[in-house]
Write a protein that holds these residues in place. Structure first.
Motif, mmCIF file in Angstrom:
data_model
loop_
_atom_site.group_PDB
_atom_site.id
_atom_site.type_symbol
_atom_site.label_atom_id
_atom_site.label_comp_id
_atom_site.label_asym_id
_atom_site.label_seq_id
_atom_site.Cartn_x
_atom_site.Cartn_y
_atom_site.Cartn_z
ATOM 1 N N ARG A 160 0.830 -1.209 0.000
ATOM 2 C CA ARG A 160 0.000 0.000 0.000
ATOM 3 C C ARG A 160 0.865 1.259 0.000
ATOM 4 N N VAL A 161 1.954 1.207 0.737
ATOM 5 C CA VAL A 161 2.870 2.356 0.761
ATOM 6 C C VAL A 161 3.412 2.605 -0.644
ATOM 7 N N ILE A 162 3.752 1.539 -1.332
ATOM 8 C CA ILE A 162 4.242 1.672 -2.707
ATOM 9 C C ILE A 162 3.197 2.356 -3.582
ATOM 10 N N SER A 163 1.946 1.910 -3.461
ATOM 11 C CA SER A 163 0.866 2.502 -4.256
ATOM 12 C C SER A 163 0.708 3.990 -3.952
ATOM 13 N N LEU A 164 0.801 4.344 -2.676
ATOM 14 C CA LEU A 164 0.638 5.746 -2.278
ATOM 15 C C LEU A 164 1.805 6.601 -2.757
ATOM 16 N N ILE A 165 3.010 6.034 -2.720
ATOM 17 C CA ILE A 165 4.176 6.766 -3.212
ATOM 18 C C ILE A 165 4.035 7.025 -4.709
ATOM 19 N N LYS A 166 3.598 6.006 -5.432
ATOM 20 C CA LYS A 166 3.437 6.153 -6.884
ATOM 21 C C LYS A 166 2.424 7.227 -7.236
#
Length: 409
Positions: A160-166
């Motif tokens: 989820r963190v990856i998705s939010l960073i993207k």
């Protein structure tokens, strides 16, 4: 009578339903019961068997003062699921209850997601940072969120963190960077730091540098697609000597800037040992010359590739070349290489003819220095006492040399 005694009537009505028959009264009756002075106990009993939807949440007058009843209605899907009811509810609460979150999750689907969420952006902004929501709900809401997460929920998954960073939905601040560092989520940090947006990348690097970074992470960041100026900032943060061997060879500008500063012994050793593939040869040799370090290179560092490159450079003075060759002679270099080195320096090239059976003269200062060094180290012998002195190889030494040539051939 019913109107005047509605509370007692409805309570009795509910109590007498001993067979738990489903209530199919219209929406007006449902609304009237919800807005009555009857206790939550009776209202919940009624709702547990109710089949009628509350079309407009505003019809329930005390909605936001009766959290217990409201949450029960969400559990039972009593409130019609539409964008208005969701928005009215969300705009009147401080924090979403688990019941409301589950209600949204149950009723949200591909066919209604756009209609529901495009007008409920604030709710999406909250939901993206709630670790307890399902992956399916997160998949919907993060695409509609617009505000940065100020403090990442520490239980939020890496995915989820990856998705939010993207989606650029995480605030770049000390606390959020610290959380990623504490979790050792290096790939995620690198992904964030290599944002194609310069402002974002600059901010991430600035916040990273406010922390004590592991050198391994620094090198990983430096070797990523990070901008040159940010790579320099990271390199400056390494308290110990920067190691070129840990920097990708393709980062020529960065390696060049490191050479411009000062090269440690470790870096000099590394470059010499990998000189054949090293792309900044001229830069490196220029550094050694300007800092009076070329003449002090160790024998190990004066390998075949370094020697050939230096001896063939026009901007290297003859004394330096002679000194380097003398260093190799003193360290008993193989004749095959020694002959090649001497041949590459015009001022002394004729000395190499001694291995062709000739007796070259030591007729200038450079030849005398190299010739005497060859004599002292047993490569050649002195021939005669008449000036200029000549050198030659005694017969037995020629035979040994022939054997060497045969082996190398």
């Amino acid at each position: 009578y019913i109107e005047l005694n509605f509370v007692s009537f409805i309570n009795e009505y509910i109590e007498k339903n001993i067979n738990n028959e489903v209530y199919v009264n219209d929406a007006n009756i449902l609304t009237k019961i919800l807005n009555s002075d009857s206790s939550n106990e009776y209202k919940i009993k009624y709702l547990s068997l109710n089949s009628t939807k509350l079309y407009n949440i505003k019809d329930f007058k005390n909605t936001f003062k009766n959290e217990e009843l409201l949450n029960y209605m969400f559990e039972r899907d009593t409130i019609l699921f539409n964008k208005d009811n969701v928005k009215i509810h969300y705009d009147n609460i401080e924090k979403s209850s688990n019941e409301f979150i589950d209600y949204v999750e149950r009723n949200l689907n591909d066919s209604n997601v756009d209609e529901i969420l495009k007008d409920n952006i604030d709710m999406c902004n909250e939901f993206i940072n709630i670790s307890e929501i399902s992956d399916n709900l997160f998949k919907y809401v993060y695409k509609y969120a617009s505000n940065h997460v100020m403090t990442i929920d520490p239980n939020l998954s890496k995915e989820r963190v990856i998705s939010l960073i993207k989606e650029n939905l995480i605030e770049i601040n000390y606390g959020n960077i610290k959380m990623l560092l504490d979790k050792s989520w290096e790939e995620e940090i690198i992904m964030w730091a290599t944002s194609i947006e310069k402002d974002v990348q600059d901010k991430v690097i600035r916040e990273l540098l406010s922390h004590t970074l592991e050198e391994d992470l620094v090198y990983k960041l430096v070797n990523s697609t990070i901008l040159y100026q940010n790579a320099i900032k990271l390199i400056n943060s390494i308290k110990s000597k920067v190691l070129i061997e840990k920097i990708c060879s393709e980062k020529e500008n960065l390696i060049s800037s490191i050479i411009d500063r000062e090269l440690s012994i470790d870096n000099i050793n590394f470059i010499c040992n990998n000189f054949k593939k090293f792309t900044l040869k001229n830069k490196f040799i220029e550094y050694l010359i300007n800092n009076n370090k070329l003449n002090t290179l160790s024998n190990d560092n004066l390998n075949e590739y370094v020697m050939e490159f230096v001896l063939n450079l026009n901007n290297i003075d003859i004394n330096t070349k002679i000194n380097l060759i003398c260093t190799k002679i003193k360290n008993n270099i193989d004749v095959i290489f020694l002959k090649k080195y001497i041949e590459s320096v015009t001022e002394i090239s004729e000395l190499a003819e001694v291995w062709d059976g000739k007796r070259p003269k030591l007729e200038n200062e450079e030849k005398r220095k190299v010739g005497n060094m060859l004599i002292e180290n047993g490569y050649v012998s002195k021939y005669g006492d008449v000036e200029p002195v000549r050198v030659y190889i005694q017969k037995n030494k020629k035979e040994v040399l022939w054997e060497i040539w045969i082996v190398h051939d």
